[in-house]
Write a protein that holds these residues in place. Structure first.
Motif, short mmCIF file in Angstrom:
data_model
loop_
_atom_site.label_atom_id
_atom_site.label_comp_id
_atom_site.label_asym_id
_atom_site.label_seq_id
_atom_site.Cartn_x
_atom_site.Cartn_y
_atom_site.Cartn_z
N ALA A 10 56.16 42.78 28.94
CA ALA A 10 55.70 41.86 29.80
C ALA A 10 55.45 40.48 29.10
O ALA A 10 55.78 39.35 29.75
N TYR A 11 54.92 40.64 27.81
CA TYR A 11 54.58 39.44 27.13
C TYR A 11 55.78 38.61 26.78
O TYR A 11 56.09 37.61 27.10
N GLU A 13 58.66 38.86 28.24
CA GLU A 13 59.53 38.17 29.38
C GLU A 13 58.65 37.00 30.07
O GLU A 13 59.16 36.15 30.45
N GLY A 14 57.35 36.94 29.95
CA GLY A 14 56.53 35.99 30.07
C GLY A 14 56.92 34.74 29.12
O GLY A 14 56.90 33.64 29.94
N ASP A 17 60.11 33.23 30.25
CA ASP A 17 60.03 32.32 31.16
C ASP A 17 59.28 30.95 31.11
O ASP A 17 59.76 29.95 31.40
N GLU A 23 58.46 30.46 36.29
CA GLU A 23 57.47 31.30 36.55
C GLU A 23 57.70 32.38 37.62
O GLU A 23 58.17 32.07 38.57
N ARG A 27 54.59 38.22 39.42
CA ARG A 27 54.10 38.91 38.29
C ARG A 27 52.59 38.11 38.00
O ARG A 27 51.99 38.43 36.99
N ASP A 30 49.84 40.32 36.42
CA ASP A 30 49.95 40.97 34.91
C ASP A 30 49.53 40.05 33.91
O ASP A 30 50.05 39.10 33.53
N ASP A 32 49.38 40.49 30.86
CA ASP A 32 50.34 40.29 29.49
C ASP A 32 51.40 39.33 29.99
O ASP A 32 51.88 38.38 28.91
N TYR A 33 51.94 39.50 31.09
CA TYR A 33 52.98 38.38 31.42
C TYR A 33 52.53 37.01 31.28
O TYR A 33 52.93 35.93 30.94
N ARG A 34 51.23 36.67 31.98
CA ARG A 34 50.47 35.45 32.01
C ARG A 34 50.33 34.94 30.37
O ARG A 34 50.53 33.87 30.27
#
Length: 63
Positions: A10-11, A13-14, A17, A23, A27, A30, A32-34
């Motif tokens: 997730a990290y 992929e964030g 992005d 963005e 998500r 999430d 971890d994504y943020r």
């Protein structure tokens, strides 16, 4: 995959992005994504800032 693998994915992929300037609003919940998104955006800002400083300093050091 365990939860650490999902968090790292997730990290990552964030961050990708954030670097790409997009963005995934689906998500937003999430964490971890943020964090990855913010890290990617910060990396782009830092690179742009360094480029602007180098451009401003170009020729001021007797080069």
């Amino acid at each position: 995959m365990d939860s650490a693998d999902f968090a790292l994915r997730a990290y990552d992929e964030g961050r990708a992005d954030g670097v790409a300037g997009r963005e995934d609003h689906a998500r937003d919940s999430d964490a971890d994504y943020r964090v990855g998104l913010a890290d990617g955006q910060l990396a782009v800002f830092e690179a742009d800032l360094i480029a602007a400083i180098r451009k401003a300093m170009d020729g001021k050091n007797g080069r």
